[in-house]
Design a protein around this motif. Sequence first.
Motif, PDB file in Angstrom:
ATOM      1  N   GLU A  96       0.834  -1.199   0.000  1.00 49.83           N
ATOM      2  CA  GLU A  96       0.000   0.000   0.000  1.00 49.83           C
ATOM      3  C   GLU A  96       0.872   1.254   0.000  1.00 49.83           C
ATOM      4  OE1 GLU A  96      -3.281   0.166  -0.264  1.00 49.83           O
ATOM      5  OE2 GLU A  96      -3.421  -2.012  -0.429  1.00 49.83           O
ATOM      6  N   TYR A  97       0.774   2.044  -1.081  1.00 49.50           N
ATOM      7  CA  TYR A  97       1.542   3.274  -1.200  1.00 49.50           C
ATOM      8  C   TYR A  97       0.678   4.477  -0.782  1.00 49.50           C
ATOM      9  CZ  TYR A  97       5.262   0.954  -3.882  1.00 49.50           C
ATOM     10  OH  TYR A  97       6.300   0.153  -4.288  1.00 49.50           O
ATOM     11  N   PRO A  98       1.304   5.547  -0.278  1.00 47.73           N
ATOM     12  CA  PRO A  98       0.554   6.747   0.121  1.00 47.73           C
ATOM     13  C   PRO A  98       0.222   7.623  -1.093  1.00 47.73           C
ATOM     14  CG  PRO A  98       2.887   7.101   0.520  1.00 47.73           C
ATOM     15  CD  PRO A  98       2.747   5.674   0.026  1.00 47.73           C
ATOM     16  N   VAL A  99      -0.655   7.111  -1.953  1.00 47.06           N
ATOM     17  CA  VAL A  99      -0.987   7.778  -3.209  1.00 47.06           C
ATOM     18  C   VAL A  99      -2.503   7.811  -3.386  1.00 47.06           C
ATOM     19  CG1 VAL A  99      -0.828   7.627  -5.720  1.00 47.06           C
ATOM     20  CG2 VAL A  99       1.184   7.170  -4.334  1.00 47.06           C
ATOM     21  N   ASP A 100      -3.034   8.990  -3.680  1.00 48.53           N
ATOM     22  CA  ASP A 100      -4.443   9.139  -4.050  1.00 48.53           C
ATOM     23  C   ASP A 100      -4.522   9.398  -5.552  1.00 48.53           C
ATOM     24  OD1 ASP A 100      -5.346   8.810  -1.502  1.00 48.53           O
ATOM     25  OD2 ASP A 100      -5.737  10.926  -1.117  1.00 48.53           O
ATOM     26  N   THR A 101      -5.518   8.808  -6.213  1.00 46.65           N
ATOM     27  CA  THR A 101      -5.674   8.965  -7.658  1.00 46.65           C
ATOM     28  C   THR A 101      -7.109   9.362  -7.986  1.00 46.65           C
ATOM     29  OG1 THR A 101      -4.063   7.174  -7.941  1.00 46.65           O
ATOM     30  CG2 THR A 101      -5.269   7.871  -9.892  1.00 46.65           C
ATOM     31  N   SER A 102      -7.265  10.394  -8.826  1.00 49.94           N
ATOM     32  CA  SER A 102      -8.580  10.846  -9.266  1.00 49.94           C
ATOM     33  C   SER A 102      -8.618  10.876 -10.789  1.00 49.94           C
ATOM     34  CB  SER A 102      -8.891  12.241  -8.723  1.00 49.94           C
ATOM     35  OG  SER A 102      -8.854  12.261  -7.310  1.00 49.94           O
ATOM     36  N   TYR A 103      -9.806  10.622 -11.348  1.00 47.31           N
ATOM     37  CA  TYR A 103      -9.997  10.631 -12.798  1.00 47.31           C
ATOM     38  C   TYR A 103     -11.109  11.610 -13.135  1.00 47.31           C
ATOM     39  CZ  TYR A 103      -7.472   6.176 -12.388  1.00 47.31           C
ATOM     40  OH  TYR A 103      -6.544   5.211 -12.097  1.00 47.31           O
ATOM     41  N   GLY A 104     -10.877  12.431 -14.151  1.00 48.19           N
ATOM     42  CA  GLY A 104     -11.912  13.378 -14.542  1.00 48.19           C
ATOM     43  C   GLY A 104     -11.475  14.211 -15.728  1.00 48.19           C
ATOM     44  N   SER A 105     -12.386  15.021 -16.222  1.00 52.73           N
ATOM     45  CA  SER A 105     -12.124  15.859 -17.390  1.00 52.73           C
ATOM     46  C   SER A 105     -11.511  17.178 -16.960  1.00 52.73           C
ATOM     47  CB  SER A 105     -13.430  16.108 -18.154  1.00 52.73           C
ATOM     48  OG  SER A 105     -13.202  16.949 -19.263  1.00 52.73           O
ATOM     49  N   LEU A 106     -10.253  17.414 -17.351  1.00 49.28           N
ATOM     50  CA  LEU A 106      -9.558  18.653 -17.049  1.00 49.28           C
ATOM     51  C   LEU A 106      -9.032  19.350 -18.293  1.00 49.28           C
ATOM     52  CD1 LEU A 106      -7.453  17.694 -13.881  1.00 49.28           C
ATOM     53  CD2 LEU A 106      -9.280  19.400 -13.982  1.00 49.28           C
ATOM     54  N   THR A 107      -8.604  18.577 -19.295  1.00 52.55           N
ATOM     55  CA  THR A 107      -7.920  19.149 -20.456  1.00 52.55           C
ATOM     56  C   THR A 107      -8.754  19.081 -21.731  1.00 52.55           C
ATOM     57  OG1 THR A 107      -6.797  17.066 -21.032  1.00 52.55           O
ATOM     58  CG2 THR A 107      -5.710  18.494 -19.433  1.00 52.55           C
ATOM     59  N   ASP A 108     -10.061  18.914 -21.594  1.00 48.35           N
ATOM     60  CA  ASP A 108     -10.986  18.906 -22.734  1.00 48.35           C
ATOM     61  C   ASP A 108     -10.703  17.780 -23.718  1.00 48.35           C
ATOM     62  OD1 ASP A 108     -12.214  21.183 -21.729  1.00 48.35           O
ATOM     63  OD2 ASP A 108     -10.840  22.524 -22.809  1.00 48.35           O
ATOM     64  N   GLY A 109     -10.098  16.723 -23.251  1.00 50.97           N
ATOM     65  CA  GLY A 109      -9.802  15.596 -24.119  1.00 50.97           C
ATOM     66  C   GLY A 109     -10.940  14.601 -24.177  1.00 50.97           C
ATOM     67  N   SER A 110     -10.820  13.644 -25.065  1.00 55.75           N
ATOM     68  CA  SER A 110     -11.830  12.600 -25.195  1.00 55.75           C
ATOM     69  C   SER A 110     -11.663  11.512 -24.147  1.00 55.75           C
ATOM     70  CB  SER A 110     -11.768  11.982 -26.598  1.00 55.75           C
ATOM     71  OG  SER A 110     -10.484  11.422 -26.833  1.00 55.75           O
ATOM     72  N   GLU A 111     -10.526  11.517 -23.444  1.00 56.52           N
ATOM     73  CA  GLU A 111     -10.257  10.558 -22.374  1.00 56.52           C
ATOM     74  C   GLU A 111     -10.100  11.314 -21.061  1.00 56.52           C
ATOM     75  OE1 GLU A 111     -10.139   7.338 -22.697  1.00 56.52           O
ATOM     76  OE2 GLU A 111      -9.959   7.005 -24.859  1.00 56.52           O
ATOM     77  N   ALA A 112     -10.415  10.642 -19.956  1.00 52.67           N
ATOM     78  CA  ALA A 112     -10.281  11.259 -18.639  1.00 52.67           C
ATOM     79  C   ALA A 112      -8.817  11.504 -18.301  1.00 52.67           C
ATOM     80  CB  ALA A 112     -10.919  10.382 -17.568  1.00 52.67           C
ATOM     81  N   ASP A 113      -8.560  12.618 -17.643  1.00 45.49           N
ATOM     82  CA  ASP A 113      -7.224  12.916 -17.130  1.00 45.49           C
ATOM     83  C   ASP A 113      -7.053  12.269 -15.761  1.00 45.49           C
ATOM     84  OD1 ASP A 113      -6.492  14.858 -19.302  1.00 45.49           O
ATOM     85  OD2 ASP A 113      -8.231  15.913 -18.464  1.00 45.49           O
ATOM     86  N   VAL A 114      -5.804  12.193 -15.312  1.00 46.37           N
ATOM     87  CA  VAL A 114      -5.499  11.536 -14.045  1.00 46.37           C
ATOM     88  C   VAL A 114      -4.776  12.515 -13.131  1.00 46.37           C
ATOM     89  CG1 VAL A 114      -4.350   9.594 -12.923  1.00 46.37           C
ATOM     90  CG2 VAL A 114      -5.256   9.331 -15.241  1.00 46.37           C
TER      91      VAL A 114
END
Length: 220
Positions: A96-114
């Motif tokens: 278990e690493y101390p890392v949080d990950t979120s996915y969503g639209s930030l750069t107006d791309g066709s794929e979600a950003d991370v």
Amino acid sequence: MAGHGRLRAGLAAGSTAAAGLAAFGLFCAGCSSGGTGTRDEGPASTQQVARAAPSSTVPSGTAKPSPRVNAVMLVKGDPKVSRQLKEGLKPCTGDEYPVDTSYGSLTDGSEADVVVNVMTCGDSVGVGTYVYQRRADGSYGNVFAAEVPAVYSTIDRGDLVVTTQVYGSKDSVTYPSGEDVITYHWTSGRFTETDRVHNDFNRAVGSGEGDLPAPQTTQN
């Protein structure tokens, strides 16, 4: 940190967190004109969030669910991430690493950003935050990076919101003097700052111990 609504970037830190923060260097990625460059190590009241790195524009569109990424491998394989942070990114327990990950639209791309937030073990003090844009070939490119204690990023209605704790010379890691909350919007292939809020924390409220007041009810 009762009463201040602070993000995980500044939660429950202690002497262990202070030592961990000192081990990490400070790193900044350039944004629009007038990038900040590399900063001196150590918390300071004038510290600001790093600017975003320019990136090529991508076709606009509604982001669809992105395949889940291995955030640890993404950070460790990123040449824009500092060597100190990579060396300090180790499992807290087991794998278990101390890392949080979120996915969503930030750069107006066709794929979600991370969005990836890296923290210290146990204390959950943010030491690095990054935004990765999915490319046409399926790989990910770093379009934003900030490595300052304590930092944490979130996605808010298509904007990137970055919060950093602000420390005075006598502040402990547990109780910063305030925080900067900066909003970035993706414009013309890069993140541009659109809003900045500074909050000064009240130092007279104590450690937050004690019971909450009993709720009051009224009847007509």
